[in-house]
Write an enzyme that holds these catalytic residues in place. Structure first.
Site, mmCIF file in Angstrom:
data_model
loop_
_atom_site.group_PDB
_atom_site.id
_atom_site.type_symbol
_atom_site.label_atom_id
_atom_site.label_comp_id
_atom_site.label_asym_id
_atom_site.label_seq_id
_atom_site.Cartn_x
_atom_site.Cartn_y
_atom_site.Cartn_z
ATOM 1 N N LEU A 263 0.863 -1.189 0.000
ATOM 2 C CA LEU A 263 0.000 0.000 0.000
ATOM 3 C C LEU A 263 0.895 1.232 0.000
ATOM 4 C CD1 LEU A 263 -3.122 0.221 0.547
ATOM 5 C CD2 LEU A 263 -2.560 0.595 2.934
ATOM 6 N N HIS A 264 0.747 2.112 -0.983
ATOM 7 C CA HIS A 264 1.580 3.313 -0.934
ATOM 8 C C HIS A 264 0.979 4.517 -1.653
ATOM 9 C CE1 HIS A 264 2.567 2.046 -4.980
ATOM 10 N NE2 HIS A 264 3.143 3.209 -5.210
ATOM 11 N N ARG A 265 -0.166 4.321 -2.362
ATOM 12 C CA ARG A 265 -0.718 5.458 -3.121
ATOM 13 C C ARG A 265 -1.163 6.558 -2.176
ATOM 14 N NH1 ARG A 265 0.729 4.763 -8.203
ATOM 15 N NH2 ARG A 265 0.640 2.544 -8.601
#
Ligand code: UD1
Length: 386
Positions: free
Chosen positions: A226-228
């Site tokens: 998860l990084h957006r």
């Protein structure tokens, strides 16, 4: 012919490795013929700089050290793009290449594309034509700018070619060559398969991160990345995702979460870190190397991700994939196109329902057209012939 190619951030490295190898193979095929071959220089903008976000990939994928590192580092979009343009302009003026080759859709891609065109150097874009049609994504802006400026646009699938035609890109600039990341997957899958899952988890566990046990061989686990900004920069959204993971998902399966530096920063900032660090059945891992992540993907019962590259790898490996986004620039990876992924956004009800469905589904590997491990060779042939 002289080519300067550009990398900046983690997803670029898997795309440049096969390109460099194909340039070397091209030059070897000319050896003794008297033909000049390609002189290649690699520029790293330095957008990603931590060892486990950059150097580890150079080593694992046998990428030669960059000839030039611009050392840009982190910053706002304008800072990253502006500083990269200033530094890259000097490189272009000094080297005067015949081509600048950019890959993907990160800030380095966009910055170096603008610089190349302003210096009247021909520009080639690998992974052209992807469109999420979501202008809030920085990558969509980068893709539009880069494709608008490119002289040669190497597309990974037929839908990308259609996007470019609809935007008026002349036919002779579009080359359907397949997905270069799959060249890397095919070249590295044997090495990845030889790794041990428990060993990967033990070696990469974050200090104090998660109370999960290492999954036994054959026991299912889910894998999360998860990084957006759309998922991790808003405390309400990130909080709801963390609630679902800690209260629901981990009741059924061990969750391996490889934590991006941006996400760790936000979890700490929003006061969520202690909860995830104390969660049962969840193991927090540092950002993983290429082979390590691929190995976990090969065994995962399900992947939850907002990464573009992982959607593609899940498609080829057949791993059921919940894409934590409302749109994707990679529709060929979706179930309705024969792929393995479903868009679930960050709506917890939808994630919950789709998780159940996905866990009942076995692996269904798919191979979109020309995702055959030979994309880089097609690209170098096209550049050498132009
Ligand atoms: C960038 C790309 C994104 C890609 C992602 C993969 C853009 C606009 N975004 O997002 O498309 O999917 O890389 O990882 O180019 N940081 C570190 N160490 C590093 C790099 C970053 O700690 O080596 C931290 C910094 O706090 C930084 C933050 O991560 O501010 C974000 O890094 P940045 O390069 O701006 O964007 P990513 O979120 O990594």
């Amino acid at each position: 012919m002289k080519i300067v190619s550009v990398v900046g951030a983690r997803p670029n490295f898997m795309k440049i490795a096969p390109f460099i190898r194909a340039v070397e193979a091209h030059n070897q095929s000319l050896a003794g013929s008297g033909a000049p071959g390609i002189r290649h220089l690699l520029v790293h903008t330095g957008q990603h700089y931590d060892d486990n976000m950059s150097r580890a990939f150079f080593e694992a994928l046998d990428i030669p050290e960059a000839d030039i590192n611009l050392g840009i580092g982190s910053g706002s979009h304008a800072e990253q793009v502006g500083l990269t343009m200033i530094a890259f302009e000097k490189v272009v003026r000094q080297e005067r290449p015949d081509w600048v080759v950019v890959v993907g859709d990160v800030n380095a891609t966009c910055a170096c594309s603008i610089t190349a065109k302003k210096e009247h150097v021909r520009l080639a874009h690998i992974e052209a034509g992807l469109r999420s049609r979501d202008m809030t994504m920085p990558e969509e802006v980068n893709r539009l700018v880069t494709d608008r400026l490119s002289d040669l646009l190497f597309t990974p699938d037929r839908l990308s070619g259609e996007n470019l035609r609809a935007e008026g890109v002349p036919e002779d600039r579009i080359r359907f060559v397949g997905n270069i990341m799959i060249d890397t997957l095919e070249a590295q899958r044997e090495k990845a398969a030889a790794l041990d899952v428990a060993d990967i988890v033990n070696r990469n566990r974050m200090g104090g991160g998660g109370l999960g046990a290492v999954p036994d061989p054959g026991q299912g686990f889910s894998l999360l990345t998860l990084h957006r900004p759309s998922n991790v920069d808003d405390p309400a959204i990130l909080g709801a995702i963390v609630d679902f993971l800690t209260n629901e998902l981990t009741r059924e399966l061990t969750l391996l979460w490889t934590v991006h530096p941006r996400t760790e920063k936000q979890l700490r900032r929003f006061g969520l870190w202690d909860r995830v660090a104390a969660a049962r059945n969840m193991v927090l891992l540092t950002p993983l190397g290429y082979h390590e992540l691929l190995r976990l993907n090969m065994d995962a019962a399900m992947v939850l991700t907002d990464s573009g590259g992982l959607q593609e790898e899940c498609c080829v490996l057949g791993t059921p994939c919940l894409t934590l986004r409302w749109n994707t620039e990679r529709p060929v990876t979706l179930r309705e196109h024969g792929g393995a992924s479903v868009l679930v956004g960050n709506d917890v009800d939808r994630i919950r329902k789709t998780c159940r469905e996905m866990l009942q589904r076995g692996r269904t590997p798919a191979r979109p057209e020309l995702w055959d491990g030979k994309t880089a060779a097609r690209i170098v042939t096209a550049l050498a012939g132009d």
